[in-house]
Scaffold this active site. Structure first.
Site, PDB file in Angstrom:
ATOM      1  N   HIS A 215      56.078  -5.882  38.409  1.00  0.00           N
ATOM      2  CA  HIS A 215      55.952  -4.600  39.319  1.00  0.00           C
ATOM      3  C   HIS A 215      54.472  -4.149  39.011  1.00  0.00           C
ATOM      4  O   HIS A 215      53.627  -4.690  38.388  1.00  0.00           O
ATOM      5  CB  HIS A 215      56.627  -3.371  38.558  1.00  0.00           C
ATOM      6  CG  HIS A 215      56.357  -2.937  37.363  1.00  0.00           C
ATOM      7  ND1 HIS A 215      55.207  -2.149  36.998  1.00  0.00           N
ATOM      8  CD2 HIS A 215      57.133  -3.351  36.061  1.00  0.00           C
ATOM      9  CE1 HIS A 215      55.230  -2.114  35.689  1.00  0.00           C
ATOM     10  NE2 HIS A 215      56.186  -2.581  35.199  1.00  0.00           N
ATOM     11  N   GLU A 291      63.557  -3.282  31.736  1.00  0.00           N
ATOM     12  CA  GLU A 291      62.719  -3.490  30.728  1.00  0.00           C
ATOM     13  C   GLU A 291      63.267  -3.142  29.471  1.00  0.00           C
ATOM     14  O   GLU A 291      64.208  -2.539  29.355  1.00  0.00           O
ATOM     15  CB  GLU A 291      61.193  -2.693  30.901  1.00  0.00           C
ATOM     16  CG  GLU A 291      60.275  -2.991  29.861  1.00  0.00           C
ATOM     17  CD  GLU A 291      59.699  -4.539  29.528  1.00  0.00           C
ATOM     18  OE1 GLU A 291      60.484  -5.318  29.221  1.00  0.00           O
ATOM     19  OE2 GLU A 291      58.632  -4.612  29.886  1.00  0.00           O
TER      20      GLU A 291
END
Length: 410
Positions: A215, A291
């Site tokens: 990202h 994550e």
């Protein structure tokens, strides 16, 4: 590690038989970069003959780049793909020598064939039409830049060059009844005898390719703070949004992404949605791509963790099974990322998928593909909005194709 190349080829005839030409392009399967082009006006011929000539030219162009490469051929001719894969017999006398010639370019087992819809074969189709347009004017197709000849001596003006531009109008005759009859005979008649022994081709089909996009930046990224799935779920910063736009532009230019999957966390969804808007695709959420949960470390810098949680940090650096207080170990992350990977490979077999996720999942997918130990996670650098890629084959093998590419950000 054996290099991989993609060949896309096409041929057409305005009359079938009639004035005919072919086009072929060699692509990098990860970046979508055009490595070579070939095209030639071949006089009066059928669609199928022109398609075979395009295949041969594309294979020769790939061979000129790397004769040891594994080649994936993509064509919208079902007839050529099935015949070259050995599933249909070759009955037409005009095509038997062409098929035999195509098989001599690379050793058996280095080439796999895949049928694609015509709309996905536009570059080769454009080149074939440019060649026919040139022939109609009494000339031959010419590359836009200096080139290297890929055709065998005396076979015409097939040329390998940098990408051409300005597509010609599409003109391709409908298949002749004789062509359709041959195809039907190949399907309904006696099947071709399968090769045996060492001659058996390793036709594993196109791999599932996961293009891994970290990202864009958040406010925490430049401060190098732990930002996992147990923290504040920050949005992209202005810099992160600019990075997402740049990667969207780069991926749109490459034109190889067929689906987009994202972590559920906001920074990934925003990055994925920016790319999806440019590519006209939807975003599918996969929870397994989130994550690591860094527990009590969320929002802290490495130095702050060292000061406040020294025992935690020492254990974490020594073992993938150790977790931050209240958080998740790398071993646990590897298990759920592995499950997510297997789901994606099954769902998107033979396709190229953009996977928008985080540092730990990307590093874990790379580590698992290489069979590297857990400590290798600490020996990889992944910049925000960087691209990596792994290809997964039907026999269970994986090939790392790209790591931490940030060229689109410069």
């Amino acid at each position: 590690m054996m290099r991989e190349l993609v060949v896309e080829a096409d041929g057409g005839s305005r009359g079938n038989p009639g004035p005919a030409g072919y086009g072929a392009v060699v692509l990098d399967p990860v970046t979508g970069e055009t490595l070579a082009e070939a095209a030639e006006y071949i006089g009066t011929a059928t669609n199928n003959v022109a398609e075979y000539r395009g295949l041969i030219a594309g294979l020769r162009a790939a061979h000129a780049i790397d004769p040891t490469a594994r080649v994936r051929v993509r064509m919208d001719s079902k007839l050529v793909v099935e015949q070259m894969s050995g599933r249909w017999k070759i009955k037409h006398p005009d095509m038997r020598p062409l098929a035999a010639e195509a098989k001599t370019v690379f050793p058996a087992g280095q080439v796999a064939y895949q049928w694609i819809p015509r709309e996905r074969n536009k570059q080769a189709d454009r080149l074939a039409n440019e060649a026919m347009d040139a022939g109609a004017k009494g000339g031959q197709w010419q590359p836009r830049t200096p080139a290297v000849t890929a055709a065998a001596p005396g076979t015409g003006a097939a040329t390998v060059t940098a990408p051409a531009v300005a597509p010609a109008g599409a003109h391709r005759a409908a298949p002749r009844a004789a062509d359709e009859a041959e195809a039907a005979g190949d399907v309904l008649g006696e099947p071709a005898a399968p090769p045996v022994g060492w001659a058996l081709p390793a036709d594993l089909g196109a791999p599932a390719t996961l293009v891994l996009l970290r990202h864009g930046e958040t406010a925490l990224t430049p401060q190098k703070r732990f930002s996992g799935s147990g923290g504040t779920d920050p949005e992209l910063s202005p810099a992160g949004r600019r990075q997402a736009e740049r990667v969207a532009t780069a991926l749109a230019a490459r034109g190889t992404i067929q689906a987009i999957v994202s972590s559920p966390l906001r920074r990934c969804r925003e990055t994925a949605e920016t790319v999806a808007a440019r590519l006209g695709l939807d975003v599918r959420i996969e929870d397994g791509l989130r994550e690591t949960d860094f527990g009590a470390w969320e929002g802290l810098t490495f130095a702050e963790v060292r000061e406040r949680h020294p025992a935690d940090l020492d254990a974490w650096l020594k073992s993938a099974k150790a977790a931050p207080t209240g958080g998740e170990s790398f071993a646990a992350v590897a298990r759920r990322v592995g499950v997510a990977r297997d789901k994606l490979i099954a769902r998107y077999a033979g396709k190229t998928v953009l996977v928008v996720t985080h540092v730990t999942p990307v590093k874990t997918l790379v580590r698992l593909a290489l069979g590297a130990p857990p400590e290798s996670l600490f020996r990889m650098e992944l910049a925000a909005a960087s691209l990596s890629a792994v290809a997964y084959y039907a026999d269970g093998n994986a090939s790392l194709r790209l790591l931490n590419d940030t060229s689109h950000l410069r």
